[in-house]
Write a protein that holds these residues in place. Structure first.
Motif, mmCIF file in Angstrom:
data_model
loop_
_atom_site.group_PDB
_atom_site.id
_atom_site.type_symbol
_atom_site.label_atom_id
_atom_site.label_comp_id
_atom_site.label_asym_id
_atom_site.label_seq_id
_atom_site.Cartn_x
_atom_site.Cartn_y
_atom_site.Cartn_z
ATOM 1 N N ARG A 129 0.913 4.027 -2.971
ATOM 2 C CA ARG A 129 0.616 5.439 -2.689
ATOM 3 C C ARG A 129 1.726 6.354 -3.191
ATOM 4 N NH1 ARG A 129 -2.515 9.200 -1.006
ATOM 5 N NH2 ARG A 129 -1.987 10.613 0.678
ATOM 6 N N GLU A 145 0.823 -1.208 0.000
ATOM 7 C CA GLU A 145 0.000 0.000 0.000
ATOM 8 C C GLU A 145 0.854 1.252 0.000
ATOM 9 O OE1 GLU A 145 -2.571 -0.464 3.366
ATOM 10 O OE2 GLU A 145 -3.887 -1.864 2.340
ATOM 11 N N GLY A 160 1.801 5.805 -7.232
ATOM 12 C CA GLY A 160 0.519 5.849 -7.923
ATOM 13 C C GLY A 160 0.211 7.250 -8.418
ATOM 14 N N PRO A 161 -0.897 7.401 -9.114
ATOM 15 C CA PRO A 161 -1.279 8.728 -9.614
ATOM 16 C C PRO A 161 -1.598 9.674 -8.463
ATOM 17 C CG PRO A 161 -3.049 7.157 -9.977
ATOM 18 C CD PRO A 161 -1.870 6.378 -9.464
ATOM 19 N N SER A 162 -1.399 10.941 -8.719
ATOM 20 C CA SER A 162 -1.632 11.968 -7.700
ATOM 21 C C SER A 162 -3.115 12.069 -7.385
ATOM 22 C CB SER A 162 -1.126 13.314 -8.219
ATOM 23 O OG SER A 162 -1.421 14.328 -7.300
ATOM 24 N N ASP A 163 -3.435 12.232 -6.114
ATOM 25 C CA ASP A 163 -4.834 12.389 -5.727
ATOM 26 C C ASP A 163 -5.099 13.791 -5.181
ATOM 27 O OD1 ASP A 163 -3.452 12.149 -3.366
ATOM 28 O OD2 ASP A 163 -4.765 10.650 -2.485
ATOM 29 N N ASP A 164 -4.271 14.741 -5.624
ATOM 30 C CA ASP A 164 -4.493 16.122 -5.212
ATOM 31 C C ASP A 164 -5.783 16.621 -5.857
ATOM 32 O OD1 ASP A 164 -2.076 16.027 -3.937
ATOM 33 O OD2 ASP A 164 -0.970 16.941 -5.587
ATOM 34 N N SER A 165 -6.623 17.220 -5.073
ATOM 35 C CA SER A 165 -7.881 17.734 -5.607
ATOM 36 C C SER A 165 -7.965 19.240 -5.389
ATOM 37 C CB SER A 165 -9.061 17.029 -4.939
ATOM 38 O OG SER A 165 -9.027 17.237 -3.538
ATOM 39 N N TYR A 166 -6.888 19.924 -5.751
ATOM 40 C CA TYR A 166 -6.883 21.371 -5.631
ATOM 41 C C TYR A 166 -7.679 21.977 -6.782
ATOM 42 C CZ TYR A 166 -2.947 20.332 -2.586
ATOM 43 O OH TYR A 166 -2.155 19.837 -1.591
#
Length: 50
Positions: free
Chosen positions: A20, A16, A23-29
């Protein structure tokens, strides 16, 4: 049996973490673009010491 469960948990933990990190970025700006300057410009006397 307890050793195999512990190794399985350790493997899951590291898998995991690697997923993380790589893996692809999970920024939600929000995409807000350039913001206009709405402050006060310094007076000419503030730069007189140069």
């Amino acid at each position: 049996m307890k050793l195999s469960q512990r190794l399985n948990q350790l493997n899951t933990y590291f898998s995991e973490a690697v997923a993380r990190i790589f893996g692809p970025s999970d920024d939600s700006y929000p995409t807000i673009g350039v913001q206009p300057f709405s402050g006060d410009l310094p007076s000419k006397s503030a730069h007189s010491h140069r």
